[in-house]
Design a protein around this motif. Structure first.
Motif, PDB file in Angstrom:
ATOM      1  N   LEU A  14       0.840  -1.205   0.000  1.00 53.69           N
ATOM      2  CA  LEU A  14       0.000   0.000   0.000  1.00 53.69           C
ATOM      3  C   LEU A  14       0.874   1.254   0.000  1.00 53.69           C
ATOM      4  CD1 LEU A  14      -2.843   1.192   0.135  1.00 53.69           C
ATOM      5  CD2 LEU A  14      -2.661   1.089   2.615  1.00 53.69           C
ATOM      6  N   ILE A  15       1.933   1.247   0.770  1.00 54.95           N
ATOM      7  CA  ILE A  15       2.841   2.398   0.829  1.00 54.95           C
ATOM      8  C   ILE A  15       3.551   2.568  -0.514  1.00 54.95           C
ATOM      9  CG2 ILE A  15       4.960   3.256   1.886  1.00 54.95           C
ATOM     10  CD1 ILE A  15       3.973   2.034   4.515  1.00 54.95           C
ATOM     11  N   VAL A  16       3.981   1.480  -1.129  1.00 53.60           N
ATOM     12  CA  VAL A  16       4.667   1.553  -2.429  1.00 53.60           C
ATOM     13  C   VAL A  16       3.719   2.095  -3.486  1.00 53.60           C
ATOM     14  CG1 VAL A  16       5.712   0.163  -4.262  1.00 53.60           C
ATOM     15  CG2 VAL A  16       6.351  -0.212  -1.901  1.00 53.60           C
ATOM     16  N   TYR A  17       2.491   1.564  -3.515  1.00 49.32           N
ATOM     17  CA  TYR A  17       1.515   2.063  -4.487  1.00 49.32           C
ATOM     18  C   TYR A  17       1.158   3.525  -4.207  1.00 49.32           C
ATOM     19  CZ  TYR A  17       0.830  -2.654  -6.274  1.00 49.32           C
ATOM     20  OH  TYR A  17       1.020  -3.881  -6.840  1.00 49.32           O
ATOM     21  N   GLY A  18       1.059   3.889  -2.971  1.00 45.59           N
ATOM     22  CA  GLY A  18       0.783   5.284  -2.605  1.00 45.59           C
ATOM     23  C   GLY A  18       1.894   6.208  -3.054  1.00 45.59           C
ATOM     24  N   LEU A  19       3.172   5.771  -2.826  1.00 44.09           N
ATOM     25  CA  LEU A  19       4.299   6.592  -3.291  1.00 44.09           C
ATOM     26  C   LEU A  19       4.332   6.695  -4.810  1.00 44.09           C
ATOM     27  CD1 LEU A  19       7.137   5.459  -0.862  1.00 44.09           C
ATOM     28  CD2 LEU A  19       5.944   7.657  -0.890  1.00 44.09           C
ATOM     29  N   ALA A  20       3.995   5.589  -5.490  1.00 48.54           N
ATOM     30  CA  ALA A  20       3.950   5.607  -6.956  1.00 48.54           C
ATOM     31  C   ALA A  20       2.850   6.558  -7.435  1.00 48.54           C
ATOM     32  CB  ALA A  20       3.720   4.214  -7.504  1.00 48.54           C
ATOM     33  N   ALA A  25       1.125  11.766  -9.602  1.00 47.94           N
ATOM     34  CA  ALA A  25       0.387  13.016  -9.388  1.00 47.94           C
ATOM     35  C   ALA A  25       1.323  14.217  -9.432  1.00 47.94           C
ATOM     36  CB  ALA A  25      -0.366  12.960  -8.065  1.00 47.94           C
ATOM     37  N   ALA A  26       2.512  14.084  -8.883  1.00 52.12           N
ATOM     38  CA  ALA A  26       3.478  15.183  -8.901  1.00 52.12           C
ATOM     39  C   ALA A  26       3.927  15.475 -10.325  1.00 52.12           C
ATOM     40  CB  ALA A  26       4.671  14.847  -8.023  1.00 52.12           C
ATOM     41  N   VAL A  27       4.171  14.429 -11.113  1.00 58.19           N
ATOM     42  CA  VAL A  27       4.569  14.617 -12.510  1.00 58.19           C
ATOM     43  C   VAL A  27       3.436  15.292 -13.293  1.00 58.19           C
ATOM     44  CG1 VAL A  27       5.113  13.399 -14.649  1.00 58.19           C
ATOM     45  CG2 VAL A  27       6.287  12.802 -12.535  1.00 58.19           C
ATOM     46  N   LEU A  28       2.203  14.823 -13.067  1.00 57.73           N
ATOM     47  CA  LEU A  28       1.060  15.428 -13.751  1.00 57.73           C
ATOM     48  C   LEU A  28       0.875  16.898 -13.351  1.00 57.73           C
ATOM     49  CD1 LEU A  28      -1.585  12.552 -13.685  1.00 57.73           C
ATOM     50  CD2 LEU A  28      -0.281  13.398 -15.644  1.00 57.73           C
ATOM     51  N   ALA A  29       1.011  17.200 -12.084  1.00 52.46           N
ATOM     52  CA  ALA A  29       0.876  18.580 -11.617  1.00 52.46           C
ATOM     53  C   ALA A  29       1.973  19.457 -12.199  1.00 52.46           C
ATOM     54  CB  ALA A  29       0.907  18.629 -10.089  1.00 52.46           C
ATOM     55  N   TRP A  30       3.194  18.930 -12.236  1.00 54.36           N
ATOM     56  CA  TRP A  30       4.305  19.693 -12.794  1.00 54.36           C
ATOM     57  C   TRP A  30       4.079  19.954 -14.289  1.00 54.36           C
ATOM     58  CZ3 TRP A  30       8.673  17.980 -15.880  1.00 54.36           C
ATOM     59  CH2 TRP A  30       9.673  18.942 -15.987  1.00 54.36           C
ATOM     60  N   THR A  31       3.611  18.929 -15.012  1.00 53.52           N
ATOM     61  CA  THR A  31       3.308  19.083 -16.439  1.00 53.52           C
ATOM     62  C   THR A  31       2.186  20.095 -16.655  1.00 53.52           C
ATOM     63  OG1 THR A  31       3.945  16.788 -16.788  1.00 53.52           O
ATOM     64  CG2 THR A  31       2.669  17.832 -18.528  1.00 53.52           C
ATOM     65  N   TYR A  32       1.149  20.023 -15.826  1.00 45.41           N
ATOM     66  CA  TYR A  32       0.032  20.973 -15.928  1.00 45.41           C
ATOM     67  C   TYR A  32       0.524  22.395 -15.681  1.00 45.41           C
ATOM     68  CZ  TYR A  32      -4.361  23.333 -14.960  1.00 45.41           C
ATOM     69  OH  TYR A  32      -5.417  24.211 -14.971  1.00 45.41           O
ATOM     70  N   HIS A  33       1.368  22.547 -14.680  1.00 51.60           N
ATOM     71  CA  HIS A  33       1.905  23.877 -14.358  1.00 51.60           C
ATOM     72  C   HIS A  33       2.732  24.422 -15.522  1.00 51.60           C
ATOM     73  CE1 HIS A  33       3.660  27.186 -12.157  1.00 51.60           C
ATOM     74  NE2 HIS A  33       4.868  26.725 -12.454  1.00 51.60           N
ATOM     75  N   LEU A  34       3.578  23.575 -16.118  1.00 47.12           N
ATOM     76  CA  LEU A  34       4.369  24.015 -17.267  1.00 47.12           C
ATOM     77  C   LEU A  34       3.467  24.398 -18.432  1.00 47.12           C
ATOM     78  CD1 LEU A  34       7.402  21.539 -17.367  1.00 47.12           C
ATOM     79  CD2 LEU A  34       7.370  23.917 -16.630  1.00 47.12           C
ATOM     80  N   GLY A  35       2.428  23.609 -18.660  1.00 45.22           N
ATOM     81  CA  GLY A  35       1.490  23.904 -19.753  1.00 45.22           C
ATOM     82  C   GLY A  35       0.756  25.213 -19.534  1.00 45.22           C
ATOM     83  N   SER A  36       0.285  25.439 -18.308  1.00 48.63           N
ATOM     84  CA  SER A  36      -0.444  26.686 -18.047  1.00 48.63           C
ATOM     85  C   SER A  36       0.484  27.889 -18.106  1.00 48.63           C
ATOM     86  CB  SER A  36      -1.148  26.618 -16.690  1.00 48.63           C
ATOM     87  OG  SER A  36      -0.202  26.575 -15.638  1.00 48.63           O
ATOM     88  N   THR A  37       1.726  27.714 -17.678  1.00 52.27           N
ATOM     89  CA  THR A  37       2.699  28.802 -17.775  1.00 52.27           C
ATOM     90  C   THR A  37       2.982  29.127 -19.242  1.00 52.27           C
ATOM     91  OG1 THR A  37       3.703  28.102 -15.707  1.00 52.27           O
ATOM     92  CG2 THR A  37       5.004  29.541 -17.102  1.00 52.27           C
TER      93      THR A  37
END
Length: 124
Positions: A14-20, A25-37
């Motif tokens: 559960l911890i491994v899947y949560g970290l994954a 989610a962090a990669v998606l958020a970073w990509t979204y932020h770059l796109g909106s910028t």
């Protein structure tokens, strides 16, 4: 993994899947932020270009109007000079005809003489 499972009391997967999931989610958020910028930068550039184009068009129109006004004023000055010259010539003609009328020996007649009629017709 068995060691982590024993340390966490069976929650290792559960911890491994949560970290994954957190990493995804962090990669998606970073990509979204770059796109909106990037999108904001593109729209900002388009807006700035539009403002520059509007300012250029405004300046060109103001310049065109100033040139048209200057040309109209020059034409007006030429026309006024021509009218003043025509008026001066007409006044000179009227003065000459008035002097001729004063010098006419038939000026005291009841009706117009032939010369008087010719003088009147020459004014028209």
């Amino acid at each position: 993994m068995k060691l982590l499972d024993t340390l966490t009391g069976g929650y290792a997967s559960l911890i491994v899947y949560g970290l994954a999931a957190l990493a995804v989610a962090a990669v998606l958020a970073w990509t979204y932020h770059l796109g909106s910028t990037h999108t904001a930068a593109v729209w900002s550039l388009k807006y700035d270009q539009r403002e520059v184009a509007i300012q250029k068009a405004t300046n060109a129109e103001i310049s065109r109007q100033a040139q048209a006004n200057a040309m109209a004023k020059a034409a007006e000055a030429q026309r006024l000079a021509a009218l003043e010259a025509e008026n001066a010539a007409l006044e000179q003609l009227i003065k000459e005809k008035s002097d001729e009328a004063d010098a006419d020996p038939d000026r005291d007649r009841v009706c117009l003489s032939g010369d008087a009629g010719l003088r009147i017709d020459s004014i028209h």
